[in-house]
Scaffold this motif. Sequence first.
Motif, PDB file in Angstrom:
ATOM      1  N   GLU A  29       0.848  -1.196   0.000  1.00  0.00           N
ATOM      2  CA  GLU A  29       0.000   0.000   0.000  1.00  0.00           C
ATOM      3  C   GLU A  29       0.881   1.243   0.000  1.00  0.00           C
ATOM      4  OE1 GLU A  29      -3.912   1.075   2.423  1.00  0.00           O
ATOM      5  OE2 GLU A  29      -2.132   1.034   3.705  1.00  0.00           O
ATOM      6  N   THR A  30       0.444   2.277  -0.724  1.00  0.00           N
ATOM      7  CA  THR A  30       1.203   3.525  -0.730  1.00  0.00           C
ATOM      8  C   THR A  30       1.152   4.170   0.645  1.00  0.00           C
ATOM      9  OG1 THR A  30      -0.756   4.699  -1.538  1.00  0.00           O
ATOM     10  CG2 THR A  30       0.878   4.054  -3.178  1.00  0.00           C
ATOM     11  N   VAL A  31       2.199   4.927   0.954  1.00  0.00           N
ATOM     12  CA  VAL A  31       2.276   5.672   2.201  1.00  0.00           C
ATOM     13  C   VAL A  31       1.959   7.119   1.854  1.00  0.00           C
ATOM     14  CG1 VAL A  31       3.797   6.451   4.051  1.00  0.00           C
ATOM     15  CG2 VAL A  31       4.030   4.136   3.138  1.00  0.00           C
ATOM     16  N   GLY A  32       0.975   7.700   2.521  1.00  0.00           N
ATOM     17  CA  GLY A  32       0.624   9.092   2.257  1.00  0.00           C
ATOM     18  C   GLY A  32      -0.873   9.296   2.215  1.00  0.00           C
ATOM     19  N   VAL A  33      -1.253  10.420   1.655  1.00  0.00           N
ATOM     20  CA  VAL A  33      -2.661  10.826   1.644  1.00  0.00           C
ATOM     21  C   VAL A  33      -3.514   9.922   0.771  1.00  0.00           C
ATOM     22  CG1 VAL A  33      -4.230  12.713   1.063  1.00  0.00           C
ATOM     23  CG2 VAL A  33      -2.005  13.225   2.055  1.00  0.00           C
ATOM     24  N   HIS A  34      -3.021   9.599  -0.413  1.00  0.00           N
ATOM     25  CA  HIS A  34      -3.794   8.778  -1.352  1.00  0.00           C
ATOM     26  C   HIS A  34      -3.370   7.326  -1.230  1.00  0.00           C
ATOM     27  CE1 HIS A  34      -5.323  12.414  -3.130  1.00  0.00           C
ATOM     28  NE2 HIS A  34      -4.079  12.872  -3.204  1.00  0.00           N
ATOM     29  N   ALA A  35      -4.300   6.470  -0.869  1.00  0.00           N
ATOM     30  CA  ALA A  35      -3.975   5.054  -0.677  1.00  0.00           C
ATOM     31  C   ALA A  35      -4.290   4.260  -1.942  1.00  0.00           C
ATOM     32  CB  ALA A  35      -4.753   4.488   0.497  1.00  0.00           C
ATOM     33  N   SER A  36      -3.354   3.436  -2.315  1.00  0.00           N
ATOM     34  CA  SER A  36      -3.531   2.522  -3.432  1.00  0.00           C
ATOM     35  C   SER A  36      -2.815   1.233  -3.053  1.00  0.00           C
ATOM     36  CB  SER A  36      -2.913   3.115  -4.694  1.00  0.00           C
ATOM     37  OG  SER A  36      -3.091   2.240  -5.788  1.00  0.00           O
TER      38      SER A  36
END
Length: 62
Positions: A29-36
Amino acid sequence: MNKKQSGIEEPDLIMRQSGKPCPVSGEWETVGVHASTVILSKNQLMPLYCGKIVRWKLIRRG
């Protein structure tokens, strides 16, 4: 009180940046505001997100 004293163990946090080889097969999963999320195999290159270099964290081995 630390994690071991409390009896709560957290899984090892594994993170990698886009463009680096994936160290562990599984769901990332991406780290930050937008999760993908993506599912990668060991040694695949960690992908870009919307054309940008991001950090990924392992959320489930597999």
